[in-house]
Write an enzyme that holds these catalytic residues in place. Structure first.
Site, PDB file in Angstrom:
ATOM      1  N   SER A  20       0.823  -1.211   0.000  1.00  0.00           N
ATOM      2  CA  SER A  20       0.000   0.000   0.000  1.00  0.00           C
ATOM      3  C   SER A  20       0.855   1.258   0.000  1.00  0.00           C
ATOM      4  CB  SER A  20      -0.921   0.015   1.218  1.00  0.00           C
ATOM      5  OG  SER A  20      -1.859  -1.027   1.148  1.00  0.00           O
TER       6      SER A  20
HETATM    7  N1  SAH Z   1      -1.438  -4.556   4.135  1.00  0.00           N
HETATM    8  C1  SAH Z   1      -0.693  -4.592   2.892  1.00  0.00           C
HETATM    9  C2  SAH Z   1      -1.607  -4.375   1.694  1.00  0.00           C
HETATM   10  C3  SAH Z   1      -1.618  -5.559   0.817  1.00  0.00           C
HETATM   11  S1  SAH Z   1      -2.693  -5.438  -0.582  1.00  0.00           S
HETATM   12  C4  SAH Z   1       0.438  -3.563   2.919  1.00  0.00           C
HETATM   13  O1  SAH Z   1       0.805  -3.109   3.970  1.00  0.00           O
HETATM   14  O2  SAH Z   1       0.989  -3.235   1.879  1.00  0.00           O
HETATM   15  C5  SAH Z   1      -4.095  -6.351   0.009  1.00  0.00           C
HETATM   16  C6  SAH Z   1      -3.894  -7.790   0.380  1.00  0.00           C
HETATM   17  O3  SAH Z   1      -5.165  -8.328   0.716  1.00  0.00           O
HETATM   18  C7  SAH Z   1      -3.346  -8.689  -0.723  1.00  0.00           C
HETATM   19  O4  SAH Z   1      -2.179  -9.324  -0.264  1.00  0.00           O
HETATM   20  C8  SAH Z   1      -4.477  -9.715  -0.951  1.00  0.00           C
HETATM   21  O5  SAH Z   1      -4.002 -10.990  -1.265  1.00  0.00           O
HETATM   22  C9  SAH Z   1      -5.176  -9.699   0.381  1.00  0.00           C
HETATM   23  N2  SAH Z   1      -6.561 -10.177   0.404  1.00  0.00           N
HETATM   24  C10 SAH Z   1      -7.514 -10.042  -0.547  1.00  0.00           C
HETATM   25  N3  SAH Z   1      -8.653 -10.607  -0.136  1.00  0.00           N
HETATM   26  C11 SAH Z   1      -8.449 -11.100   1.114  1.00  0.00           C
HETATM   27  C12 SAH Z   1      -9.248 -11.806   2.060  1.00  0.00           C
HETATM   28  N4  SAH Z   1     -10.542 -12.119   1.842  1.00  0.00           N
HETATM   29  N5  SAH Z   1      -8.676 -12.162   3.231  1.00  0.00           N
HETATM   30  C13 SAH Z   1      -7.391 -11.870   3.495  1.00  0.00           C
HETATM   31  N6  SAH Z   1      -6.575 -11.222   2.635  1.00  0.00           N
HETATM   32  C14 SAH Z   1      -7.101 -10.844   1.453  1.00  0.00           C
END
Ligand code: SAH
Length: 237
Positions: A75
């Site tokens: 993010s």
């Molecule tokens: N928190 C991260 C953001 C990652 S992007 C950061 O600090 O950069 C969002 C993430 O959510 C992805 O890795 C994706 O695989 C995950 N995701 C999507 N749907 C999800 C679900 N139902 N449960 C858990 N994770 C999920």
């Protein structure tokens, strides 16, 4: 410590300043001129370059999201900062994060909270993030691979919940249920007509702050438009 560490520290401080500038520019949405100094300190401390693939390290501190593999992203630093600020985390809080990804937001939360539970739907990412956060010395994080939209009943209730992927048209009900009285839930909700497709620019997503008062009454506020990868619920995208 070599020269590289100093360079990374300087880049990190420059990133913190850029976040402060963007916060001021979006103060009408946020309702404040500056974020909680504890949040800014946590962002200024976490080694973001340790959370991106080696080839992306030189640009790790740019204020933008970046690819991390598996079609997923780390993010944008500004977004991590404002979501953490909205969650208003106290040192005694138990926090749930949905969407561990690389674990960067997890680390920021672990700097501020008593304990963080984090769920990632892609097993390989969950495994990598758990190993990375352990190597960095974080001992207050519980990891799970699975559908975070269902929450984590065994660790509930949570004083704060942060969802880092966009839910489709409504806040997942299980998460509202697992929010403690007085708790805050920060979640992007996608209100588009059609499902998200990379690079998500056509999506209509809003970041919501859902609050539960001491009596259990739930209210919500729309903070600002955002662009997140979709929350994968019930095994489908
Ligand atoms: N928190 C991260 C953001 C990652 S992007 C950061 O600090 O950069 C969002 C993430 O959510 C992805 O890795 C994706 O695989 C995950 N995701 C999507 N749907 C999800 C679900 N139902 N449960 C858990 N994770 C999920």
């Amino acid at each position: 410590m070599g020269k590289g560490d100093g360079d990374m520290r300087a880049a990190r401080q420059a990133m913190v300043q850029e976040i402060a500038v963007e916060v001021r520019a979006t103060r009408k949405h946020l309702g404040k001129e500056a974020l909680d100094p504890r949040v800014m300190a946590a962002i200024g401390k976490v080694a973001r370059h340790a959370f991106v693939p080696a080839v992306n390290r030189p640009t790790a501190y740019e204020n933008r999201p970046q690819p991390i593999g598996h079609g997923q992203t780390i993010s944008q630093p500004y977004m991590v900062a404002i979501m953490t600020d909205l969650a208003a985390i106290e040192p005694t809080d138990r926090v749930l994060e949905i969407g561990t990804g690389c674990g960067y937001q997890t680390a920021v939360l672990a700097e501020l909270a008593a304990r963080v539970a984090t769920i990632e739907v892609v097993p390989e990412l969950a495994k990598q993030a758990a190993a990375r956060l352990r190597d960095l010395g974080y001992g207050n994080i519980d990891h799970r691979a699975g559908d975070g939209a269902l929450g984590w009943p065994e660790h509930a209730p949570f004083e704060a919940i942060i969802v880092t992927a966009a839910a489709w048209h409504r806040v997942p009900p299980a998460l509202i249920g697992q929010l403690a009285p007085g708790g805050r839930l920060v979640v992007p909700v996608d209100r588009s007509k059609a499902a998200a497709q990379y690079p998500f620019t056509a999506q209509q997503q809003d970041l919501l702050l859902v609050s539960k008062d001491a009596q259990g009454k739930v209210s919500e506020r729309t903070v600002l438009p955002v662009a997140f990868v979709p929350l994968i619920e019930g095994g489908k995208g």
